[in-house]
Enzyme design. Sequence first.
Site, PDB file in Angstrom:
ATOM      1  N   LYS A 286      24.278  29.198 -36.566  1.00  0.00           N
ATOM      2  CA  LYS A 286      24.098  28.188 -37.653  1.00  0.00           C
ATOM      3  C   LYS A 286      22.106  28.191 -36.898  1.00  0.00           C
ATOM      4  CE  LYS A 286      22.234  24.072 -37.763  1.00  0.00           C
ATOM      5  NZ  LYS A 286      21.551  24.242 -38.781  1.00  0.00           N
TER       6      LYS A 286
ATOM      7  N   GLU B 139      20.509  23.796 -23.652  1.00  0.00           N
ATOM      8  CA  GLU B 139      19.046  24.103 -23.641  1.00  0.00           C
ATOM      9  C   GLU B 139      18.624  22.826 -24.429  1.00  0.00           C
ATOM     10  OE1 GLU B 139      17.867  25.785 -21.519  1.00  0.00           O
ATOM     11  OE2 GLU B 139      19.533  27.820 -21.330  1.00  0.00           O
TER      12      GLU B 139
ATOM     13  N   CYS C  40      10.338  23.899 -25.480  1.00  0.00           N
ATOM     14  CA  CYS C  40      10.618  22.856 -24.784  1.00  0.00           C
ATOM     15  C   CYS C  40      10.346  22.428 -23.612  1.00  0.00           C
ATOM     16  CB  CYS C  40      12.484  23.426 -24.719  1.00  0.00           C
ATOM     17  SG  CYS C  40      12.516  25.136 -24.565  1.00  0.00           S
TER      18      CYS C  40
ATOM     19  N   GLU D 160       9.538  13.231 -24.660  1.00  0.00           N
ATOM     20  CA  GLU D 160       8.876  14.403 -25.250  1.00  0.00           C
ATOM     21  C   GLU D 160       8.174  13.995 -26.336  1.00  0.00           C
ATOM     22  OE1 GLU D 160      11.771  16.983 -26.255  1.00  0.00           O
ATOM     23  OE2 GLU D 160      10.887  18.271 -25.059  1.00  0.00           O
TER      24      GLU D 160
END
Length: 493
Positions: free
Chosen positions: A185, A261, A296, A393
């Site tokens: 997806k 992840e 990331c 983040e």
Amino acid sequence: MTFTTTITAPDGYKINLNTGLFINNEFVSGANTIDTVNPATGKVITSVQAAESKQVDIAVEAANKAFHNGWKTSDPRTRARLMHKLADLVERDANDLAHLETLDNGKPLTNAKIDVQGVANYFRYYAGFCDKLHGKVIETQGKLSYTVHEPLGVCGAIIPWNFPMVMLTWKIAPAICTGNTIVVKTSEMTPLSALKLAQLVKEAGFAPGVINILTGYGHIAGDALARHMKVAKIAFTGSVNVGRAIMKAAAESNLKKITLELGGKSPNIIFDDVENLDEAVFWARFGMFYNAGQVCFAGSRIYVQEGIYDKFLEKFKAMTLSGKVGDPFAADTFQGPQISETQLNRVMKYIDIGKKEGATCYLGGNKVGNAGYFIEPTVFTDVTPNMTIMKEEIFGPVVAISKFKDMDDVIAQANNTEFGLAAAVHTSNITRAVRVSNALEAGSVWVNCYSVVAENSPFGGYKQSGIGRENGDYVLSNYTQVKAVKINLSSKL
Ligand code: NAD
Ligand code: MG
């Protein structure tokens, strides 16, 4: 119903695309449609089909059939040949793929081209593993025991928007080389390059159902995939919160295996004994502002030793200002837009919080232009450990810089985070480089460089940055299960 369309990029380049769901090597209808936007203009590019749980079921069934009807027991050399063929087609259509990626994601075309080459390299690398998946032979008390590494079955993958094509490949290649079939997806914000890749999957000659690619929303199609009883494993890349939701969905359904992840807040440490300060500045800026900070493993906490702090800041500022922010199709653009208005607003909110909490906005801090979702590369100094912009983040072009005294002090600060995806240390002292690397709690540590990620070297997170490793031969254990067969060698009953 056909879903063919022609997309024209701003530079006049035209791409033929099928915007259906790719199931069983056909492009089919979804339950709904999703508009996808060009983040450089805020305008809709086209709409794609959106899968809901019914289409997820159909795709999983197709993958299940393909697994049992041949792919599971296929000749590894056949799998390798198909993967090499796919890599060739990716290179042949590199311009189509790169243009779609830039249009849909906003990353500079120069960067999208690097991503496309990475995709081809990646398929070739894992093609090489198809016929090298060995078990072991173990002798146990007169019995012969051997292990077989068997595929899991239907694997599911859910991927993010920041490196759409690359993330797609990181999931597909290891899954299929080990004899699994897959349903992916894509992110609702960047579905286009994956649909082009789907066309190439068909042209390469993969049997129907081996690789299925669905476009659709996360909380609908993604959730259905994560909860599906016939999906044996989910590989996910994205945010920590969704990672948690996927772990929960796996727990509440069939205890499918998961690899995650997730996010990061990676420290980049610069000692004052660096051999070449310009190089350290280059890596610090590249490691932070590449892909508009939507990486990331972005080095979003920079710690500079006090002896070179002022000089570093000066050079970092000059290098940052040298990067053009703007049209991703222009050859000299370094930084494109953020992916969406939501992300733009989120990043701007963090900039506001940084100022309110008392950090110094040393550079940038503003939106750029009126159209699209551009933000100036933004540098905060005097950032203390408790400030929000040092802890959370941001996933945008915002860096927190702070000064440190000595090695022990900076190691403690670097590890003072719930994340552990990556870290870097810059020094000319080899002992210090190794000591700091050993002490850092992170899945990747770079010494005198940043952002070096390669298909043959493992990548993944400590702490809340994830579970499991991708890349290299490490990822193969995520896609196989070990069977131990014990043979009685004794004639006595
Ligand atoms: P996201 O978590 O919102 O979305 C990722 C994917 O999950 C998308 O395909 C989305 O549709 C899907 N999704 C959303 N809700 C879901 C649900 N309830 N069930 C199943 N699937 C669902 O993340 P994003 O906004 O696409 O990407 C940004 C985040 O991803 C950042 O936090 C970043 O750090 C992280 N990221 C991590 C890595 C890595 O390798 N560790 C790489 C890229 C991005
Ligand atoms: Mg888009």
